[in-house]
Design a protein around this motif. Structure first.
Motif, mmCIF file in Angstrom:
data_model
loop_
_atom_site.group_PDB
_atom_site.id
_atom_site.type_symbol
_atom_site.label_atom_id
_atom_site.label_comp_id
_atom_site.label_asym_id
_atom_site.label_seq_id
_atom_site.Cartn_x
_atom_site.Cartn_y
_atom_site.Cartn_z
ATOM 1 N N TYR A 1 0.824 -1.208 0.000
ATOM 2 C CA TYR A 1 0.000 0.000 0.000
ATOM 3 C C TYR A 1 0.860 1.261 0.000
ATOM 4 O O TYR A 1 0.582 2.219 -0.742
ATOM 5 N N ALA A 2 1.898 1.287 0.833
ATOM 6 C CA ALA A 2 2.714 2.493 0.975
ATOM 7 C C ALA A 2 3.754 2.604 -0.136
ATOM 8 O O ALA A 2 3.914 3.680 -0.726
ATOM 9 N N GLY A 3 4.455 1.513 -0.433
ATOM 10 C CA GLY A 3 5.530 1.578 -1.421
ATOM 11 C C GLY A 3 5.020 1.754 -2.836
ATOM 12 O O GLY A 3 5.367 2.727 -3.523
ATOM 13 N N VAL A 4 4.185 0.827 -3.284
ATOM 14 C CA VAL A 4 3.654 0.909 -4.655
ATOM 15 C C VAL A 4 2.747 2.127 -4.797
ATOM 16 O O VAL A 4 2.820 2.861 -5.790
ATOM 17 N N GLY A 5 1.898 2.359 -3.805
ATOM 18 C CA GLY A 5 1.007 3.515 -3.869
ATOM 19 C C GLY A 5 1.760 4.822 -3.920
ATOM 20 O O GLY A 5 1.437 5.717 -4.713
ATOM 21 N N ALA A 6 2.799 4.979 -3.090
ATOM 22 C CA ALA A 6 3.580 6.214 -3.075
ATOM 23 C C ALA A 6 4.347 6.393 -4.374
ATOM 24 O O ALA A 6 4.466 7.513 -4.892
ATOM 25 N N LEU A 7 4.884 5.313 -4.931
ATOM 26 C CA LEU A 7 5.633 5.403 -6.186
ATOM 27 C C LEU A 7 4.729 5.842 -7.335
ATOM 28 O O LEU A 7 5.072 6.749 -8.108
ATOM 29 N N LEU A 8 3.558 5.210 -7.461
ATOM 30 C CA LEU A 8 2.635 5.579 -8.530
ATOM 31 C C LEU A 8 2.116 7.005 -8.345
ATOM 32 O O LEU A 8 2.001 7.767 -9.309
ATOM 33 N N CYS A 9 1.801 7.368 -7.113
ATOM 34 C CA CYS A 9 1.333 8.726 -6.835
ATOM 35 C C CYS A 9 2.401 9.754 -7.169
ATOM 36 O O CYS A 9 2.103 10.826 -7.702
ATOM 37 N N THR A 10 3.657 9.435 -6.879
ATOM 38 C CA THR A 10 4.754 10.358 -7.185
ATOM 39 C C THR A 10 4.892 10.566 -8.683
ATOM 40 O O THR A 10 5.056 11.703 -9.155
ATOM 41 N N LEU A 11 4.816 9.493 -9.458
ATOM 42 C CA LEU A 11 4.931 9.617 -10.920
ATOM 43 C C LEU A 11 3.757 10.404 -11.500
ATOM 44 O O LEU A 11 3.945 11.270 -12.368
ATOM 45 N N ILE A 12 2.553 10.114 -11.028
ATOM 46 C CA ILE A 12 1.372 10.838 -11.510
ATOM 47 C C ILE A 12 1.459 12.311 -11.131
ATOM 48 O O ILE A 12 1.189 13.200 -11.953
ATOM 49 N N SER A 13 1.861 12.592 -9.912
ATOM 50 C CA SER A 13 1.966 13.976 -9.448
ATOM 51 C C SER A 13 3.057 14.722 -10.206
ATOM 52 O O SER A 13 2.885 15.904 -10.543
ATOM 53 N N ALA A 14 4.178 14.057 -10.462
ATOM 54 C CA ALA A 14 5.260 14.700 -11.208
ATOM 55 C C ALA A 14 4.813 15.049 -12.630
ATOM 56 O O ALA A 14 5.091 16.147 -13.132
ATOM 57 N N ALA A 15 4.110 14.126 -13.278
ATOM 58 C CA ALA A 15 3.620 14.397 -14.629
ATOM 59 C C ALA A 15 2.604 15.529 -14.631
ATOM 60 O O ALA A 15 2.652 16.427 -15.485
ATOM 61 N N ALA A 16 1.687 15.522 -13.661
ATOM 62 C CA ALA A 16 0.674 16.574 -13.586
ATOM 63 C C ALA A 16 1.304 17.920 -13.245
ATOM 64 O O ALA A 16 0.975 18.947 -13.862
ATOM 65 N N SER B 1 -8.863 -1.399 -3.553
ATOM 66 C CA SER B 1 -9.720 -0.456 -2.829
ATOM 67 C C SER B 1 -8.922 0.451 -1.907
ATOM 68 O O SER B 1 -9.378 1.545 -1.551
ATOM 69 N N VAL B 2 -7.731 0.029 -1.513
ATOM 70 C CA VAL B 2 -6.855 0.863 -0.697
ATOM 71 C C VAL B 2 -5.831 1.595 -1.560
ATOM 72 O O VAL B 2 -5.461 2.731 -1.273
ATOM 73 N N LEU B 3 -5.387 0.960 -2.632
ATOM 74 C CA LEU B 3 -4.362 1.562 -3.479
ATOM 75 C C LEU B 3 -4.899 2.717 -4.329
ATOM 76 O O LEU B 3 -4.300 3.798 -4.371
ATOM 77 N N LEU B 4 -6.007 2.500 -5.025
ATOM 78 C CA LEU B 4 -6.485 3.477 -6.001
ATOM 79 C C LEU B 4 -6.813 4.845 -5.410
ATOM 80 O O LEU B 4 -6.433 5.870 -5.999
ATOM 81 N N PRO B 5 -7.511 4.941 -4.272
ATOM 82 C CA PRO B 5 -7.839 6.275 -3.761
ATOM 83 C C PRO B 5 -6.625 7.134 -3.416
ATOM 84 O O PRO B 5 -6.736 8.362 -3.363
ATOM 85 N N GLY B 6 -5.480 6.501 -3.173
ATOM 86 C CA GLY B 6 -4.297 7.263 -2.799
ATOM 87 C C GLY B 6 -3.410 7.665 -3.959
ATOM 88 O O GLY B 6 -2.371 8.308 -3.747
ATOM 89 N N LEU B 7 -3.792 7.312 -5.192
ATOM 90 C CA LEU B 7 -2.924 7.619 -6.332
ATOM 91 C C LEU B 7 -2.959 9.087 -6.729
ATOM 92 O O LEU B 7 -2.018 9.590 -7.339
ATOM 93 N N ILE B 8 -4.036 9.777 -6.409
ATOM 94 C CA ILE B 8 -4.156 11.194 -6.731
ATOM 95 C C ILE B 8 -4.107 11.997 -5.438
ATOM 96 O O ILE B 8 -4.959 11.825 -4.569
ATOM 97 N N SER B 9 -3.105 12.856 -5.333
ATOM 98 C CA SER B 9 -2.944 13.686 -4.139
ATOM 99 C C SER B 9 -2.862 15.148 -4.566
ATOM 100 O O SER B 9 -1.888 15.541 -5.220
ATOM 101 N N PRO B 10 -3.856 15.957 -4.252
ATOM 102 C CA PRO B 10 -3.795 17.382 -4.623
ATOM 103 C C PRO B 10 -2.553 18.080 -4.085
ATOM 104 O O PRO B 10 -1.929 18.886 -4.790
ATOM 105 N N PHE B 11 -2.178 17.785 -2.853
ATOM 106 C CA PHE B 11 -1.002 18.433 -2.280
ATOM 107 C C PHE B 11 0.271 18.012 -2.998
ATOM 108 O O PHE B 11 1.180 18.824 -3.221
ATOM 109 N N ALA B 12 0.363 16.735 -3.399
ATOM 110 C CA ALA B 12 1.536 16.267 -4.133
ATOM 111 C C ALA B 12 1.623 16.931 -5.514
ATOM 112 O O ALA B 12 2.712 17.286 -5.971
ATOM 113 N N ILE B 13 0.491 17.103 -6.183
ATOM 114 C CA ILE B 13 0.485 17.792 -7.474
ATOM 115 C C ILE B 13 0.921 19.243 -7.306
ATOM 116 O O ILE B 13 1.683 19.786 -8.120
#
Length: 266
Positions: A64-79, A128-140
């Motif tokens: 949840y933390a490792g994969v979720g944080a990695l994907l969120c970081t890539l999505i946030s960096a692109a956005a 159900s735990v991974l997907l909601p954390g992929l988009i972070s407004p603060f990270a973007i």
């Protein structure tokens, strides 16, 4: 003031590790900061509890933390890069709308997220735990701020003149320059996902899919009838802190390199 703040934050952590080293009799009979001699036995009991379910909880937390944080970081960096370096209709309005999401407490989003996952048939799954954390407004927001400061427009224009595609520019120029900011985003998201309790509590029913904090909560709830389980919960809490400390010590080299490179550019 910094010393007082550090003392306030570190004393509970020190007590957790001290308590994790005590036997059950010492833990409930005295309150001292003197370490005990039962640390190895307590750790052995922790990983033997309920057929080693703590190890499964630890793997789930890493997922949840490792994969979720990695994907969120890539999505946030692109956005963030897109908001920083591209002009398109409604850019500012969309960015401010995303930024407004920072003001919403996670608790208010938990029930709508549960309803969405239920409609998609994903409640009770890892998704159900991974997907909601992929988009972070603060990270973007952080990614855009860092892209504004670290990715010069002149370099991007030079790459375009040389014929590089936008995807190649982002992958070979934007991402490396944004690396320290991405490390910060990854660390914040990892810690947030590692400590997230409410979302797994709502989404998951299978104990084998619990993260560490939710698993330890179930141990504590059973401890009212079995006081020995309190010791297992304390040792489990101490062990769960170690990955966060190790990750911080490992990632700080990227912040140090960024400060050195900034001094060289200056």
């Amino acid at each position: 003031m910094l010393l007082i703040g550090a003392f306030y934050c570190l004393v509970p952590i020190v007590w957790i590790f001290v308590a994790a080293s005590k036997s059950r009799a010492d833990l409930f009979s005295t309150f001292t900061f003197r370490p005990g001699t039962s640390l190895l036995d307590n750790v052995r009991d922790l990983f033997a509890y309920n057929d080693g379910v703590y190890g499964q909880w630890a793997l789930n937390s890493l997922l949840y933390a490792g994969v979720g944080a990695l994907l969120c970081t890539l999505i946030s960096a692109a956005a963030g890069y897109a908001f920083s370096r591209y002009s398109f209709p409604g850019r500012n309005a969309i960015f401010y709308l995303i930024l407004a999401g920072v003001l919403l407490p996670a608790m208010t989003l938990a029930i709508p997220q549960y309803i969405i996952m239920a409609k998609l048939g994903m409640v009770g799954s890892y998704w159900s735990v991974l997907l909601p954390g992929l988009i972070s407004p603060f990270a973007i927001y952080l990614a855009r701020i860092y892209a504004d400061a670290s990715v010069p427009s002149s370099i991007i224009e030079s790459a375009r003149i040389d014929g590089a595609s936008e995807y190649r520019i982002f992958a070979t120029i934007g991402l490396p320059m944004m690396l320290p900011g991405m490390v910060t985003i990854f660390m914040l998201q990892f810690v947030g996902a590692w400590n997230n309790f409410l979302l797994p509590y709502i989404m998951l029913a299978d104990e084998d899919k619990y993260p560490i904090n939710l698993g330890l909560y179930t141990v504590l709830t059973r401890g009212s009838g079995e006081p020995a389980l309190y010791g297992i919960a304390i040792v489990g809490t101490a062990v769960s802190i170690i990955p966060l400390v190790a990750l911080l010590l490992f990632l700080q080299r990227f912040w140090r390199l960024d400060m050195i490179s900034g001094g060289l550019r200056g």
